[in-house]
Write a protein that holds these residues in place. Structure first.
Motif, PDB file in Angstrom:
ATOM      1  N   GLU A  31       0.825  -1.205   0.000  1.00 35.38           N
ATOM      2  CA  GLU A  31       0.000   0.000   0.000  1.00 35.38           C
ATOM      3  C   GLU A  31       0.865   1.262   0.000  1.00 35.38           C
ATOM      4  O   GLU A  31       0.375   2.354  -0.246  1.00 35.38           O
ATOM      5  CB  GLU A  31      -0.993   0.029   1.170  1.00 35.38           C
ATOM      6  N   THR A  32       2.192   1.114   0.258  1.00 35.17           N
ATOM      7  CA  THR A  32       3.062   2.298   0.280  1.00 35.17           C
ATOM      8  C   THR A  32       3.829   2.438  -1.034  1.00 35.17           C
ATOM      9  O   THR A  32       3.477   3.256  -1.868  1.00 35.17           O
ATOM     10  CB  THR A  32       4.031   2.253   1.476  1.00 35.17           C
ATOM     11  N   VAL A  33       4.883   1.636  -1.208  1.00 36.64           N
ATOM     12  CA  VAL A  33       5.644   1.651  -2.457  1.00 36.64           C
ATOM     13  C   VAL A  33       5.897   0.198  -2.866  1.00 36.64           C
ATOM     14  O   VAL A  33       5.602  -0.716  -2.107  1.00 36.64           O
ATOM     15  CB  VAL A  33       6.993   2.416  -2.293  1.00 36.64           C
ATOM     16  N   TYR A  34       6.442  -0.012  -4.067  1.00 37.84           N
ATOM     17  CA  TYR A  34       6.790  -1.377  -4.478  1.00 37.84           C
ATOM     18  C   TYR A  34       8.007  -1.863  -3.694  1.00 37.84           C
ATOM     19  O   TYR A  34       8.934  -1.090  -3.408  1.00 37.84           O
ATOM     20  CB  TYR A  34       7.067  -1.443  -5.988  1.00 37.84           C
ATOM     21  N   SER A 122      -1.424  -4.604   3.748  1.00 39.12           N
ATOM     22  CA  SER A 122      -2.815  -4.906   3.396  1.00 39.12           C
ATOM     23  C   SER A 122      -2.976  -5.204   1.909  1.00 39.12           C
ATOM     24  O   SER A 122      -4.048  -5.599   1.475  1.00 39.12           O
ATOM     25  CB  SER A 122      -3.709  -3.719   3.762  1.00 39.12           C
ATOM     26  N   ASN A 123      -1.910  -5.018   1.118  1.00 40.00           N
ATOM     27  CA  ASN A 123      -2.063  -5.225  -0.326  1.00 40.00           C
ATOM     28  C   ASN A 123      -2.373  -6.699  -0.625  1.00 40.00           C
ATOM     29  O   ASN A 123      -1.606  -7.585  -0.240  1.00 40.00           O
ATOM     30  CB  ASN A 123      -0.797  -4.785  -1.072  1.00 40.00           C
ATOM     31  N   PRO A 124      -3.483  -6.988  -1.304  1.00 37.46           N
ATOM     32  CA  PRO A 124      -3.882  -8.385  -1.531  1.00 37.46           C
ATOM     33  C   PRO A 124      -2.877  -9.173  -2.373  1.00 37.46           C
ATOM     34  O   PRO A 124      -2.722 -10.383  -2.170  1.00 37.46           O
ATOM     35  CB  PRO A 124      -5.228  -8.288  -2.259  1.00 37.46           C
ATOM     36  N   ILE A 125      -2.198  -8.508  -3.306  1.00 36.70           N
ATOM     37  CA  ILE A 125      -1.216  -9.233  -4.134  1.00 36.70           C
ATOM     38  C   ILE A 125       0.011  -9.595  -3.294  1.00 36.70           C
ATOM     39  O   ILE A 125       0.532 -10.711  -3.379  1.00 36.70           O
ATOM     40  CB  ILE A 125      -0.838  -8.396  -5.372  1.00 36.70           C
ATOM     41  N   ALA A 126       0.454  -8.666  -2.457  1.00 40.37           N
ATOM     42  CA  ALA A 126       1.569  -8.973  -1.551  1.00 40.37           C
ATOM     43  C   ALA A 126       1.176 -10.104  -0.604  1.00 40.37           C
ATOM     44  O   ALA A 126       1.958 -11.031  -0.359  1.00 40.37           O
ATOM     45  CB  ALA A 126       1.955  -7.722  -0.763  1.00 40.37           C
ATOM     46  N   GLN A 127      -0.049 -10.047  -0.106  1.00 40.76           N
ATOM     47  CA  GLN A 127      -0.530 -11.113   0.790  1.00 40.76           C
ATOM     48  C   GLN A 127      -0.551 -12.458   0.060  1.00 40.76           C
ATOM     49  O   GLN A 127      -0.139 -13.475   0.623  1.00 40.76           O
ATOM     50  CB  GLN A 127      -1.938 -10.761   1.293  1.00 40.76           C
ATOM     51  N   ALA A 128      -1.001 -12.444  -1.178  1.00 45.27           N
ATOM     52  CA  ALA A 128      -1.050 -13.690  -1.955  1.00 45.27           C
ATOM     53  C   ALA A 128       0.358 -14.218  -2.221  1.00 45.27           C
ATOM     54  O   ALA A 128       0.607 -15.426  -2.185  1.00 45.27           O
ATOM     55  CB  ALA A 128      -1.797 -13.459  -3.267  1.00 45.27           C
ATOM     56  N   LEU A 129       1.312 -13.300  -2.479  1.00 43.02           N
ATOM     57  CA  LEU A 129       2.697 -13.723  -2.701  1.00 43.02           C
ATOM     58  C   LEU A 129       3.278 -14.351  -1.424  1.00 43.02           C
ATOM     59  O   LEU A 129       3.958 -15.377  -1.480  1.00 43.02           O
ATOM     60  CB  LEU A 129       3.562 -12.529  -3.146  1.00 43.02           C
ATOM     61  N   THR A 173       0.501   2.541  -6.380  1.00 42.27           N
ATOM     62  CA  THR A 173       0.271   2.263  -4.957  1.00 42.27           C
ATOM     63  C   THR A 173      -0.574   3.393  -4.363  1.00 42.27           C
ATOM     64  O   THR A 173      -0.601   4.503  -4.888  1.00 42.27           O
ATOM     65  CB  THR A 173       1.603   2.151  -4.192  1.00 42.27           C
ATOM     66  N   THR A 174      -1.255   3.090  -3.263  1.00 42.10           N
ATOM     67  CA  THR A 174      -2.213   4.074  -2.752  1.00 42.10           C
ATOM     68  C   THR A 174      -1.585   5.184  -1.925  1.00 42.10           C
ATOM     69  O   THR A 174      -1.980   6.337  -2.028  1.00 42.10           O
ATOM     70  CB  THR A 174      -3.333   3.388  -1.942  1.00 42.10           C
ATOM     71  N   HIS A 175      -0.560   4.869  -1.097  1.00 46.02           N
ATOM     72  CA  HIS A 175       0.028   5.918  -0.247  1.00 46.02           C
ATOM     73  C   HIS A 175       1.190   6.643  -0.928  1.00 46.02           C
ATOM     74  O   HIS A 175       1.283   7.854  -0.869  1.00 46.02           O
ATOM     75  CB  HIS A 175       0.537   5.343   1.082  1.00 46.02           C
TER      76      HIS A 175
END
Ligand code: AMP
Ligand code: MG
Length: 320
Positions: A31-34, A122-129, A173-175
Motif C-alpha cells: 500500500e506504500t511503495v513497491y 494490506s495489499n492483496p497481491i503482496a498477501q497472496a505472494l 500504490t495508494t500511499h
C-alpha cells in the motif's frame, strides 16, 4: 522490454512463490511503495537484493509477514507491540522488535542487529505472494540506490528489470509514502521514521506521547545512518598489511595474512557475495574473542565489496 511485468492471477502468483523459494527476487506492490522481495531466510537471496540496488549499503531491511501470528514466530512482542499490531495491521506500520532466539532470518537482513523490522501489508497481491512463497519476505523499496521509491510497476522495471525475476503489477500504490517505523523493543515506543501513519494516530492508540528518534535517517540525504547500526566493541583497523600484537584478523581471499590470534576469513575463494553473507557473524565472532582491535585485510571495492567497505568504514569511524 517490460516482459517480466505481470498482472498476477493464481498461476502467476504460484510461479512467483516458487521463484522466491528458489532464491530469486520478485518485486511486489504494497500500500506504500513497491518492494524488492527475497526469501528472508536465504542469505544468498538477501545478498542479491543489495547487489540489485547498485551502490549498495547494508541497511537493515523490513521483513514482510502475512499476519501477527507469523510475526510472533520471528520477533518478541511486548503487550504494547501487540496492541499496535492489532490496531494498524494490516497497514503501513513497521514494528521493530527483538529477534527470537534461533531466528531463521538471515543476519544480513538486519545488518547484524539483534532486532527485526516486521510489517504486515494490506495489499492483496503482496498477501497472496506471501502465502504462495510460504516464506517471510525481506524487501526494501524496489528502486536503485539513490533513486526515488517506485510507486508503479513500470518504475520498478525501469530501475531493476535486469535483476528481478518477476514484477507483480498492481497499478499505482495508494500511499506512495513509506511505512511509519516504530521501535517497540523497549517499554516506551520510539518513532524511527515518520511515514504513512501520522504520529498522532499512533499516540491515540498507545495513549502516550511518542518520542521521535534523534539522528535517524528519515531525511533522504542520509539513508541508513541509523544510530542503532551494529557497532563492534573492538577497534577496527582497515587495509591492514600485517596483524599486530593483540589484534584479531578479518581476512579475505586465498592468501590471508599471518595471524597468531583469532581470525576469520570472509571468503577463502575471494567471493564478495560469500563475504557479505559472513560479514556480520564474522565481526561478532572476532569481537567476542576479546581482541582489542580487528585488523581488516583490503576488500575489493566492486559489487558487494562496496557495501562491505561502507559498513567496515562506519565501524572504523571514531565513536561518539
Ligand atoms: P526501506 O525498505 O527503503 O523502506 O527502508 C527500511 C527502513 O527500515 C530503513 O530506514 C531501515 O533503517 C529501517 N529498519 C529496518 N530494520 C530495522 C531495525 N532492525 N532497526 C531499526 N530500523 C530498521
Ligand atoms: Mg528506500
Amino acid at each position: 522490454m517490460g516482459s517480466n511485468i505481470h498482472r498476477p492471477g493464481p498461476e502467476t502468483l504460484a510461479a512467483a512463490g516458487q521463484l522466491i523459494r528458489d532464491g530469486q527476487l520478485v518485486a511486489f506492490p504494497t500500500e506504500t511503495v513497491y518492494g524488492l522481495g527475497a526469501d528472508a531466510t536465504n542469505s544468498m537471496a538477501v545478498a542479491g537484493i543489495f547487489a540489485a540496488k547498485g551502490r549498495p549499503r547494508f541497511n537493515p531491511l523490513i521483513v514482510h509477514v502475512p499476519d501477527l501470528a507469523a510475526a510472533q514466530k520471528l520477533g518478541v512482542f511486548s503487550p504494547m507491540a501487540k496492541h499496535l499490531a492489532a490496531a494498524f495491521w494490516p497497514g503501513p506500520l513497521t514494528l521493530v522488535v527483538t529477534r527470537v532466539a534461533g531466528s531463521p532470518i538471515s543476519d544480513l537482513v538486519s545488518a547484524g542487529l539483534p532486532t527485526l523490522a516486521l510489517r504486515v501489508t494490506s495489499n492483496p497481491i503482496a498477501q497472496a505472494l506471501l502465502r504462495a512463497a510460504d516464506r517471510p519476505l525481506a524487501a526494501p523499496s524496489a528502486n536503485r540506490s539513490g533513486h526515488v521509491s517506485a510507486t508503479r510497476a513500470e518504475h520498478v522495471a525501469a530501475d531493476l528489470a535486469d535483476s528481478v525475476a518477476m514484477i507483480l503489477d498492481d497499478g499505482a500504490t495508494t500511499h506512495g509514502l513509506e511505512s511509519a517505523i516504530v521501535d517497540a523493543t523497549g517499554d516506551t515506543i520510539v518513532l524511527l521514521r515518520p511515514g504513512a501513519i501520522p504520529i498522532e494516530a499512533l499516540e491515540s492508540i498507545t495513549g502516550t506521547t511518542i518520542a521521535r528518534a534523534k539522528g535517524h535517517a528519515s531525511q533522504p540525504t542520509a539513508p541508513g545512518q541509523l544510530e542503532s547500526h551494529y557497532a563492534p566493541r573492538a577497534a577496527i583497523r582497515l587495509n591492514a598489511a600485517s596483524v599486530e600484537m593483540g589484534e584479531a584478523l578479518l581476512a579475505f581471499g586465498p592468501a590471508p595474512l599471518a595471524a597468531t590470534g583469532p581470525s576469520f576469513n570472509l571468503s577463502r575463494r575471494g567471493d564478495l557475495i560469500e563475504a557479505a553473507i559472513n560479514l556480520f557473524s564474522a565481526l561478532r565472532t572476532l569481537d567476542a574473542s576479546g581482541a582489542a582491535a580487528i585488523a581488516v585485510m583490503p576488500i575489493p571495492n566492486e559489487g558487494l565489496g562496496e557495501a562491505i567497505n561502507d559498513r567496515l568504514a562506519r565501524a572504523a569511524a571514531p565513536r561518539a
